[in-house]
Write a protein that holds these residues in place. Structure first.
Motif, PDB file in Angstrom:
ATOM      1  N   GLN A 119       0.832  -1.208   0.000  1.00  0.00           N
ATOM      2  CA  GLN A 119       0.000   0.000   0.000  1.00  0.00           C
ATOM      3  C   GLN A 119       0.868   1.261   0.000  1.00  0.00           C
ATOM      4  O   GLN A 119       0.576   2.227  -0.696  1.00  0.00           O
ATOM      5  CB  GLN A 119      -0.928   0.015   1.220  1.00  0.00           C
ATOM      6  CG  GLN A 119      -1.986  -1.060   1.220  1.00  0.00           C
ATOM      7  CD  GLN A 119      -2.979  -0.865   0.098  1.00  0.00           C
ATOM      8  OE1 GLN A 119      -2.877  -1.515  -0.926  1.00  0.00           O
ATOM      9  NE2 GLN A 119      -3.925   0.003   0.290  1.00  0.00           N
ATOM     10  N   ILE A 120       1.942   1.237   0.789  1.00  0.00           N
ATOM     11  CA  ILE A 120       2.857   2.387   0.849  1.00  0.00           C
ATOM     12  C   ILE A 120       3.496   2.602  -0.518  1.00  0.00           C
ATOM     13  O   ILE A 120       3.585   3.729  -1.020  1.00  0.00           O
ATOM     14  CB  ILE A 120       3.931   2.184   1.944  1.00  0.00           C
ATOM     15  CG1 ILE A 120       3.289   2.234   3.328  1.00  0.00           C
ATOM     16  CG2 ILE A 120       5.052   3.216   1.813  1.00  0.00           C
ATOM     17  CD1 ILE A 120       4.204   1.789   4.459  1.00  0.00           C
ATOM     18  N   GLU A 121       3.937   1.524  -1.162  1.00  0.00           N
ATOM     19  CA  GLU A 121       4.557   1.623  -2.490  1.00  0.00           C
ATOM     20  C   GLU A 121       3.550   2.134  -3.511  1.00  0.00           C
ATOM     21  O   GLU A 121       3.885   2.963  -4.361  1.00  0.00           O
ATOM     22  CB  GLU A 121       5.125   0.273  -2.922  1.00  0.00           C
ATOM     23  CG  GLU A 121       5.742   0.266  -4.294  1.00  0.00           C
ATOM     24  CD  GLU A 121       6.892   1.265  -4.475  1.00  0.00           C
ATOM     25  OE1 GLU A 121       7.124   1.692  -5.633  1.00  0.00           O
ATOM     26  OE2 GLU A 121       7.560   1.622  -3.491  1.00  0.00           O
ATOM     27  N   LEU A 122       2.316   1.661  -3.441  1.00  0.00           N
ATOM     28  CA  LEU A 122       1.276   2.126  -4.354  1.00  0.00           C
ATOM     29  C   LEU A 122       1.040   3.623  -4.187  1.00  0.00           C
ATOM     30  O   LEU A 122       0.964   4.367  -5.174  1.00  0.00           O
ATOM     31  CB  LEU A 122      -0.016   1.347  -4.111  1.00  0.00           C
ATOM     32  CG  LEU A 122      -1.211   1.696  -4.985  1.00  0.00           C
ATOM     33  CD1 LEU A 122      -0.907   1.406  -6.454  1.00  0.00           C
ATOM     34  CD2 LEU A 122      -2.435   0.910  -4.535  1.00  0.00           C
ATOM     35  N   GLN A 123       0.963   4.096  -2.955  1.00  0.00           N
ATOM     36  CA  GLN A 123       0.779   5.527  -2.702  1.00  0.00           C
ATOM     37  C   GLN A 123       1.974   6.331  -3.209  1.00  0.00           C
ATOM     38  O   GLN A 123       1.816   7.410  -3.783  1.00  0.00           O
ATOM     39  CB  GLN A 123       0.575   5.793  -1.210  1.00  0.00           C
ATOM     40  CG  GLN A 123      -0.767   5.332  -0.700  1.00  0.00           C
ATOM     41  CD  GLN A 123      -0.884   5.468   0.807  1.00  0.00           C
ATOM     42  OE1 GLN A 123       0.108   5.527   1.531  1.00  0.00           O
ATOM     43  NE2 GLN A 123      -2.115   5.502   1.293  1.00  0.00           N
ATOM     44  N   ARG A 124       3.176   5.799  -3.012  1.00  0.00           N
ATOM     45  CA  ARG A 124       4.385   6.470  -3.487  1.00  0.00           C
ATOM     46  C   ARG A 124       4.354   6.602  -5.011  1.00  0.00           C
ATOM     47  O   ARG A 124       4.621   7.659  -5.567  1.00  0.00           O
ATOM     48  CB  ARG A 124       5.627   5.698  -3.047  1.00  0.00           C
ATOM     49  CG  ARG A 124       6.952   6.400  -3.352  1.00  0.00           C
ATOM     50  CD  ARG A 124       8.147   5.536  -2.992  1.00  0.00           C
ATOM     51  NE  ARG A 124       8.381   4.482  -3.938  1.00  0.00           N
ATOM     52  CZ  ARG A 124       8.979   4.646  -5.131  1.00  0.00           C
ATOM     53  NH1 ARG A 124       9.389   5.815  -5.502  1.00  0.00           N
ATOM     54  NH2 ARG A 124       9.148   3.618  -5.935  1.00  0.00           N
ATOM     55  N   GLN A 125       3.981   5.522  -5.686  1.00  0.00           N
ATOM     56  CA  GLN A 125       3.932   5.541  -7.143  1.00  0.00           C
ATOM     57  C   GLN A 125       2.856   6.501  -7.645  1.00  0.00           C
ATOM     58  O   GLN A 125       3.078   7.239  -8.613  1.00  0.00           O
ATOM     59  CB  GLN A 125       3.675   4.131  -7.694  1.00  0.00           C
ATOM     60  CG  GLN A 125       3.855   4.026  -9.187  1.00  0.00           C
ATOM     61  CD  GLN A 125       5.267   4.397  -9.634  1.00  0.00           C
ATOM     62  OE1 GLN A 125       6.237   3.888  -9.108  1.00  0.00           O
ATOM     63  NE2 GLN A 125       5.368   5.297 -10.587  1.00  0.00           N
ATOM     64  N   GLN A 126       1.707   6.539  -6.989  1.00  0.00           N
ATOM     65  CA  GLN A 126       0.643   7.466  -7.373  1.00  0.00           C
ATOM     66  C   GLN A 126       1.085   8.915  -7.187  1.00  0.00           C
ATOM     67  O   GLN A 126       0.788   9.774  -8.018  1.00  0.00           O
ATOM     68  CB  GLN A 126      -0.633   7.188  -6.565  1.00  0.00           C
ATOM     69  CG  GLN A 126      -1.315   5.911  -6.967  1.00  0.00           C
ATOM     70  CD  GLN A 126      -2.454   5.530  -6.027  1.00  0.00           C
ATOM     71  OE1 GLN A 126      -2.564   6.015  -4.908  1.00  0.00           O
ATOM     72  NE2 GLN A 126      -3.306   4.625  -6.501  1.00  0.00           N
TER      73      GLN A 126
END
Length: 141
Positions: A119-126
């Motif tokens: 989830q953290i990586e997804l938010q970072r990518q977004q």
């Protein structure tokens, strides 16, 4: 006809039913955590699990980490670099328990830190994608 019985008798019936239906079964859930209250000295943590869409809450249940599972919070914080606090979404394995005095609770057994890291990586990518879009639109203007 409706029966009249002491509250403790009703609570005992609920407790027996929950034990029969859920026995020693556990479930993996995904939920946002709220109202996190950690008691480090006792190694307990009380919290709420909530599921919502936008600002509307669809489901809410009380959760608890007893001393035997409190290490999961410490492991979570070390693995993710994130404080275990209200407002984050987690995936965890829980058991459904009922106590006549304290009511229905989800007792946490384990946290899936890989879910939160994802989830953290997804938010970072977004965030990175949004910054790139903003930068492109600034250049075009």
């Amino acid at each position: 006809m409706t029966r009249r019985l002491p509250l403790s008798a009703l609570a005992a019936l609920i407790e027996q039913t929950v034990e029969q239906v859920f026995a020693d079964e556990s479930f993996w859930i995904i939920a946002e955590i709220a109202d996190v209250k950690k008691y480090e000295a006792k190694r307990w943590c009380f919290l709420k699990f909530i599921e919502k869409k936008k600002d509307q809450v669809f489901a809410e249940m009380q959760g608890i980490f007893w001393a035997n599972a409190y290490q999961e919070i410490i492991r979570f914080e070390r693995s993710t670099g994130q404080v275990f606090t209200s407002g984050i979404e987690i995936s965890c394995r829980v058991q459904v328990k009922f106590h006549p005095r304290y009511g229905l609770k989800l007792e946490v057994q384990e946290i899936d830190t890989a879910f939160t890291l994802g989830q953290i990586e997804l938010q970072r990518q977004q965030t990175l994608d949004q910054l790139l879009r903003d930068r492109k639109s600034t250049r075009l203007n």
